[in-house]
Write an enzyme that holds these catalytic residues in place. Structure first.
Site, PDB file in Angstrom:
ATOM      1  N   ARG A 101       0.471  -0.878  -0.066  1.00 13.06           N
ATOM      2  CA  ARG A 101      -0.356   0.148   0.009  1.00 13.06           C
ATOM      3  C   ARG A 101       1.278   1.482   0.330  1.00 13.06           C
ATOM      4  O   ARG A 101       0.560   2.113  -0.723  1.00 13.06           O
ATOM      5  CB  ARG A 101      -1.168  -0.260   0.902  1.00 13.06           C
ATOM      6  CG  ARG A 101      -1.833  -1.529   1.803  1.00 13.06           C
ATOM      7  CD  ARG A 101      -3.510  -1.419   0.245  1.00 13.06           C
ATOM      8  NE  ARG A 101      -3.026  -1.807  -1.037  1.00 13.06           N
ATOM      9  CZ  ARG A 101      -2.306  -2.737  -0.640  1.00 13.06           C
ATOM     10  NH1 ARG A 101      -2.505  -3.741  -0.165  1.00 13.06           N
ATOM     11  NH2 ARG A 101      -2.222  -2.702  -2.811  1.00 13.06           N
ATOM     12  N   ASN A 152      -8.306   8.188   5.922  1.00 10.67           N
ATOM     13  CA  ASN A 152      -7.098   6.948   4.922  1.00 10.67           C
ATOM     14  C   ASN A 152      -5.997   7.531   5.730  1.00 10.67           C
ATOM     15  O   ASN A 152      -5.820   8.368   6.295  1.00 10.67           O
ATOM     16  CB  ASN A 152      -7.886   8.535   4.119  1.00 10.67           C
ATOM     17  CG  ASN A 152      -8.755   7.594   2.778  1.00 10.67           C
ATOM     18  OD1 ASN A 152      -9.419   7.068   3.260  1.00 10.67           O
ATOM     19  ND2 ASN A 152      -9.202   9.151   1.894  1.00 10.67           N
ATOM     20  N   ASP A 194      -3.114   7.174   3.791  1.00 11.92           N
ATOM     21  CA  ASP A 194      -2.560   7.896   1.983  1.00 11.92           C
ATOM     22  C   ASP A 194      -2.463   8.831   2.395  1.00 11.92           C
ATOM     23  O   ASP A 194      -2.572   9.486   3.532  1.00 11.92           O
ATOM     24  CB  ASP A 194      -3.269   7.502   0.866  1.00 11.92           C
ATOM     25  CG  ASP A 194      -4.997   8.597   1.085  1.00 11.92           C
ATOM     26  OD1 ASP A 194      -4.645   9.511   1.103  1.00 11.92           O
ATOM     27  OD2 ASP A 194      -5.893   7.816   0.227  1.00 11.92           O
ATOM     28  N   HIS A 197      -6.656   7.479  11.720  1.00 10.62           N
ATOM     29  CA  HIS A 197      -6.392   5.620  11.693  1.00 10.62           C
ATOM     30  C   HIS A 197      -5.246   5.540  11.045  1.00 10.62           C
ATOM     31  O   HIS A 197      -4.923   4.836  10.788  1.00 10.62           O
ATOM     32  CB  HIS A 197      -7.272   5.380  10.264  1.00 10.62           C
ATOM     33  CG  HIS A 197      -8.909   4.821  11.330  1.00 10.62           C
ATOM     34  ND1 HIS A 197     -10.060   4.535  10.285  1.00 10.62           N
ATOM     35  CD2 HIS A 197      -9.661   5.425  12.444  1.00 10.62           C
ATOM     36  CE1 HIS A 197     -11.113   4.658  10.723  1.00 10.62           C
ATOM     37  NE2 HIS A 197     -10.515   4.625  12.038  1.00 10.62           N
ATOM     38  N   GLY A 215     -16.971  10.104   0.941  1.00 12.45           N
ATOM     39  CA  GLY A 215     -16.193   9.848   0.506  1.00 12.45           C
ATOM     40  C   GLY A 215     -15.933   8.260   1.974  1.00 12.45           C
ATOM     41  O   GLY A 215     -15.195   7.876   1.693  1.00 12.45           O
ATOM     42  N   THR A 216     -16.820   8.018   2.095  1.00 11.96           N
ATOM     43  CA  THR A 216     -17.176   7.070   4.065  1.00 11.96           C
ATOM     44  C   THR A 216     -18.662   6.920   3.961  1.00 11.96           C
ATOM     45  O   THR A 216     -19.448   6.793   4.123  1.00 11.96           O
ATOM     46  CB  THR A 216     -16.459   7.627   5.094  1.00 11.96           C
ATOM     47  OG1 THR A 216     -16.881   6.642   6.046  1.00 11.96           O
ATOM     48  CG2 THR A 216     -17.534   9.163   5.374  1.00 11.96           C
TER      49      THR A 216
HETATM   50  P1  NAD Z   1     -14.792   2.319   2.404  1.00 11.26           P
HETATM   51  O1  NAD Z   1     -14.553   1.758   1.140  1.00 11.26           O
HETATM   52  O2  NAD Z   1     -15.521   1.453   3.705  1.00 11.26           O
HETATM   53  O3  NAD Z   1     -16.708   2.965   1.999  1.00 11.26           O
HETATM   54  C1  NAD Z   1     -15.829   3.979   0.908  1.00 11.26           C
HETATM   55  C2  NAD Z   1     -17.376   5.011   0.438  1.00 11.26           C
HETATM   56  O4  NAD Z   1     -16.828   5.788  -0.374  1.00 11.26           O
HETATM   57  C3  NAD Z   1     -18.271   3.963  -0.172  1.00 11.26           C
HETATM   58  O5  NAD Z   1     -19.352   4.473   0.413  1.00 11.26           O
HETATM   59  C4  NAD Z   1     -18.192   4.387  -1.128  1.00 11.26           C
HETATM   60  O6  NAD Z   1     -19.587   4.415  -1.928  1.00 11.26           O
HETATM   61  C5  NAD Z   1     -17.993   5.646  -2.069  1.00 11.26           C
HETATM   62  N1  NAD Z   1     -17.043   6.395  -3.103  1.00 11.26           N
HETATM   63  C6  NAD Z   1     -16.419   5.505  -3.506  1.00 11.26           C
HETATM   64  N2  NAD Z   1     -15.687   5.578  -4.654  1.00 11.26           N
HETATM   65  C7  NAD Z   1     -16.170   7.076  -4.543  1.00 11.26           C
HETATM   66  C8  NAD Z   1     -15.980   8.481  -5.141  1.00 11.26           C
HETATM   67  N3  NAD Z   1     -15.187   8.559  -6.699  1.00 11.26           N
HETATM   68  N4  NAD Z   1     -16.224   9.556  -5.208  1.00 11.26           N
HETATM   69  C9  NAD Z   1     -16.975  10.320  -3.923  1.00 11.26           C
HETATM   70  N5  NAD Z   1     -17.431   8.465  -2.722  1.00 11.26           N
HETATM   71  C10 NAD Z   1     -17.203   7.574  -3.512  1.00 11.26           C
HETATM   72  O7  NAD Z   1     -14.564   2.935   3.467  1.00 11.26           O
HETATM   73  P2  NAD Z   1     -14.167   4.162   4.828  1.00 11.26           P
HETATM   74  O8  NAD Z   1     -15.774   4.391   5.195  1.00 11.26           O
HETATM   75  O9  NAD Z   1     -12.923   5.024   4.798  1.00 11.26           O
HETATM   76  O10 NAD Z   1     -13.687   3.278   6.031  1.00 11.26           O
HETATM   77  C11 NAD Z   1     -12.814   2.206   5.340  1.00 11.26           C
HETATM   78  C12 NAD Z   1     -11.375   2.398   6.294  1.00 11.26           C
HETATM   79  O11 NAD Z   1     -10.505   1.562   4.636  1.00 11.26           O
HETATM   80  C13 NAD Z   1     -11.254   2.880   7.094  1.00 11.26           C
HETATM   81  O12 NAD Z   1     -10.876   2.779   8.552  1.00 11.26           O
HETATM   82  C14 NAD Z   1      -9.298   3.514   5.965  1.00 11.26           C
HETATM   83  O13 NAD Z   1      -8.047   3.490   7.284  1.00 11.26           O
HETATM   84  C15 NAD Z   1      -9.172   2.066   5.637  1.00 11.26           C
HETATM   85  N6  NAD Z   1      -8.630   2.337   3.684  1.00 11.26           N
HETATM   86  C16 NAD Z   1      -8.350   3.676   4.029  1.00 11.26           C
HETATM   87  C17 NAD Z   1      -7.684   3.804   2.304  1.00 11.26           C
HETATM   88  C18 NAD Z   1      -6.959   5.158   2.454  1.00 11.26           C
HETATM   89  O14 NAD Z   1      -6.525   5.669   2.925  1.00 11.26           O
HETATM   90  N7  NAD Z   1      -7.219   5.717   0.286  1.00 11.26           N
HETATM   91  C19 NAD Z   1      -8.155   2.568   1.742  1.00 11.26           C
HETATM   92  C20 NAD Z   1      -8.935   2.284   2.378  1.00 11.26           C
HETATM   93  C21 NAD Z   1      -9.157   1.762   3.183  1.00 11.26           C
END
Ligand code: NAD
Ligand code: ZN
Length: 233
Positions: free
Chosen positions: A59, A92, A94, A109, A176-177
């Site tokens: 990652r 996130n 990242d 987180h 986006g959560t």
């Molecule tokens: P989640 O994956 O559970 O939910 C993601 C949400 O984003 C969904 O509701 C989805 O419909 C929405 N989504 C998808 N594409 C989108 C877009 N283009 N525009 C707007 N919305 C969009 O993620 P979460 O709620 O952040 O919970 C997950 C946990 O996962 C967190 O604790 C985090 O630390 C970890 N995580 C982080 C990353 C990162 O840092 N980028 C990536 C994956 C997981």
């Protein structure tokens, strides 16, 4: 909306999706091919440290190949120009908010580019491979460096600061959560209790959608710049 001065923004994996960083629960219910409980819990780390460290190494390495999208950049503009209080709370791990210019930012987180040494308890910036069991840069002990990531069952960072910001905010925006991971999923209710307006920007309704005054459905890369431009107008 009434007079808005203090804003809290909560972001999740969805804001980074258009940058090419997959969300947590993909269509297959897996995170990059793994069950969440196999890579994102303290038990998984104890059971199979090689697998967990390698997962986060991958990652972290991926960050070099992606960049912030218009949603991160819009929040960077908001941060630079908003005269009132602002706190961007991201779930996130990242670094795309930083690279999009956000400064009033908190990683509840943890962060991929941070290491936590279990020997000395200190954290330090990290951009290598933990599966190689490097020595801690601070105390020199080998094999005790873990990702500085809040796993399931662990306590999110800086909750007091977050609670205080929510208690005095006029506007709470969730981007986006999925609203499936607590305590972040409960922030909207705290914000409502504090008398704030609440707005959700997400691809599809989150689990907590009914708690928001307003929900706009679409891609973060479209919705966030629209919202920020409207606010800064
Ligand atoms: P989640 O994956 O559970 O939910 C993601 C949400 O984003 C969904 O509701 C989805 O419909 C929405 N989504 C998808 N594409 C989108 C877009 N283009 N525009 C707007 N919305 C969009 O993620 P979460 O709620 O952040 O919970 C997950 C946990 O996962 C967190 O604790 C985090 O630390 C970890 N995580 C982080 C990353 C990162 O840092 N980028 C990536 C994956 C997981
Ligand atoms: Zn150490």
């Amino acid at each position: 909306m009434g007079d808005i001065r203090n804003i809290v923004v909560l972001t999740g994996a969805g804001i980074s999706a258009e940058s090419g960083v997959p969300t947590f629960r993909g269509p297959d219910g897996l995170w990059e091919g793994h069950r969440v409980e196999d890579v994102a819990t303290p038990e998984a780390y104890r059971r199979d440290p090689d697998l967990v460290l390698d997962f986060y190494d991958q990652r972290r390495a991926k960050l070099a190949t992606v960049g912030p999208n218009p949603a991160h950049e819009a929040l960077g503009r908001l941060d630079a120009q908003w005269q009132g209080e602002l706190l961007i709370v991201t779930q996130n791990v990242d670094d795309l908010h930083e690279r999009g210019g956000a400064e009033r930012l908190l990683h509840m987180h943890g962060e991929l580019k941070s290491a936590w040494c279990l020997a000395c308890g200190e954290r330090h910036p990290f951009d290598g491979k933990m599966a190689a069991y490097p020595a801690c840069e601070l105390c020199g002990v080998s094999g005790q460096v873990r990702p500085d990531i809040v796993w399931f069952g662990e306590m999110p960072y800086r909750m007091e600061e977050i609670d205080a910001a929510i208690a005095t905010c006029d506007l709470f925006v969730s981007i986006g959560t999925s609203g499936a991971v607590y305590p972040a999923a409960g922030f909207v209710q705290s914000a409502r209790y504090a008398g704030a307006e609440t707005l959700e920007l997400n691809l599809d309704p989150s689990e907590g959608s009914i708690f928001f005054n307003e929900s706009r459905m679409g891609k973060a890369g479209d919705l966030v710049p629209e919202w920020v431009d409207g606010l800064l107008d």
